[in-house]
Design a protein around this motif. Structure first.
Motif: not given
Length: 304
Positions: A257-263
């Motif tokens: 969905a083009g949603i960034h993920v930061v871990e």
């Protein structure tokens, strides 16, 4: 309280040609203790002059008299300073972020000692090479990390990475490893950075970090996608359950969905549930999907 004005003649030259002269000019002063150079800067600001090359002030006299409303000396309204919270782990040589992935290696390219032969006396530099996997420290996953035709780091819109309104969910007392959809239902999350504070960052850099880490349940992923969040961040080992046998529904759904993920965020407990602004911008590397970020949040001050 006493007010002061400057009386002077001025000569201005412009960097793109031409000049300006003023005789018997009068200008409000902030304190009355300004030097001729400071008066010159106030003069330029008052007139809104651009491309100034030089300002000469002659016959300066500072007298006590009421202000007339000169531009550029207005005192801004007092405001309590905001606060910046660093949410990133420090990267260093030998750091193990995710067990099984290589640690960073730092190698000198030009040492300070060697540089002395290349520069003038007293001038020295150090240049180093760092070799590391993109999944190091606190990092951002772009769609390219999961999908070959997805946007890489160079294809990300900065507007989706910088100064995002943040909704912080404090989940340290959650009774399950999986973060359920229900924790999100009482908040507006569209267009927000959704930050998941689990407290698991307390184990970062230890063997305990690998096992039993919190993660986002698939139903919660579907809900966040439907709601149109901009970014999801977590202070845990992974946004997915790495002990489930290889399935990665959170990465699959969010990045599609083009949603960034930061871990591997940290210090999320220092943020309020609402009101902070979140930034996590990686370098624009073409053909690369994941890279460390200096993630941080700004918490605005309260006007006095």
């Amino acid at each position: 309280m006493s007010e002061f004005r400057a009386h002077f003649d001025a000569r201005v030259t412009f960097a793109n040609g031409g000049g300006l002269t003023a005789e018997g000019f009068r200008l409000d002063l902030p304190t009355g203790a300004e030097s001729s150079e400071e008066v010159g800067r106030l003069f330029v600001r008052h007139l809104g002059l651009a491309m100034v090359d030089s300002v000469t002030i002659d016959g300066l006299a500072i007298v006590e008299e009421p202000h007339k409303g000169s531009r550029g000396i207005e005192k801004p309204a007092a405001e309590a300073p905001g606060r910046i919270v660093d949410l990133s782990h420090i990267i260093h040589e030998g750091l193990i972020t995710y067990p099984g992935l290589p640690a960073p290696v730092v190698t000198p390219f030009l040492t300070r000692e060697d540089s002395r032969a290349k520069y003038a006396a007293g001038t020295e530099f150090a240049m180093d090479v760092i070799t590391m996997i993109g999944n190091t420290g606190t990092y951002l996953d772009s769609p390219f990390h999961r999908y070959g035709d997805g946007a890489d780091l160079a294809g990300l819109d900065l507007a989706t990475l910088v100064d995002l309104p943040a909704e912080v969910f404090h989940l340290t007392d959650l009774a399950t490893r999986g973060i359920p959809v229900g924790v999100f239902l009482d908040r507006e999350v569209r267009g927000r950075a959704v930050l998941l504070h689990t407290g698991w960052d307390r184990h970062f850099g230890t063997p305990e970090y690998l096992h039993g880490a919190p993660f986002l349940e698939p139903a919660a992923v579907e809900y966040l996608v439907e709601q149109g969040v901009t970014l999801v961040g977590i202070d845990s080992l992974n946004i997915d359950d790495t002990e489930s046998g290889g399935e990665r529904p959170a990465h699959t759904g969010l990045l599609a969905a083009g949603i960034h993920v930061v871990e591997h965020l940290t210090r999320l407990g220092d943020l309020p549930a609402h009101g902070a602004r979140f930034t996590a911008a990686p370098p624009a590397v073409r053909g690369f999907g994941t890279f460390p970020v200096r993630a941080f949040a700004t918490i605005p001050g309260i006007p006095n």
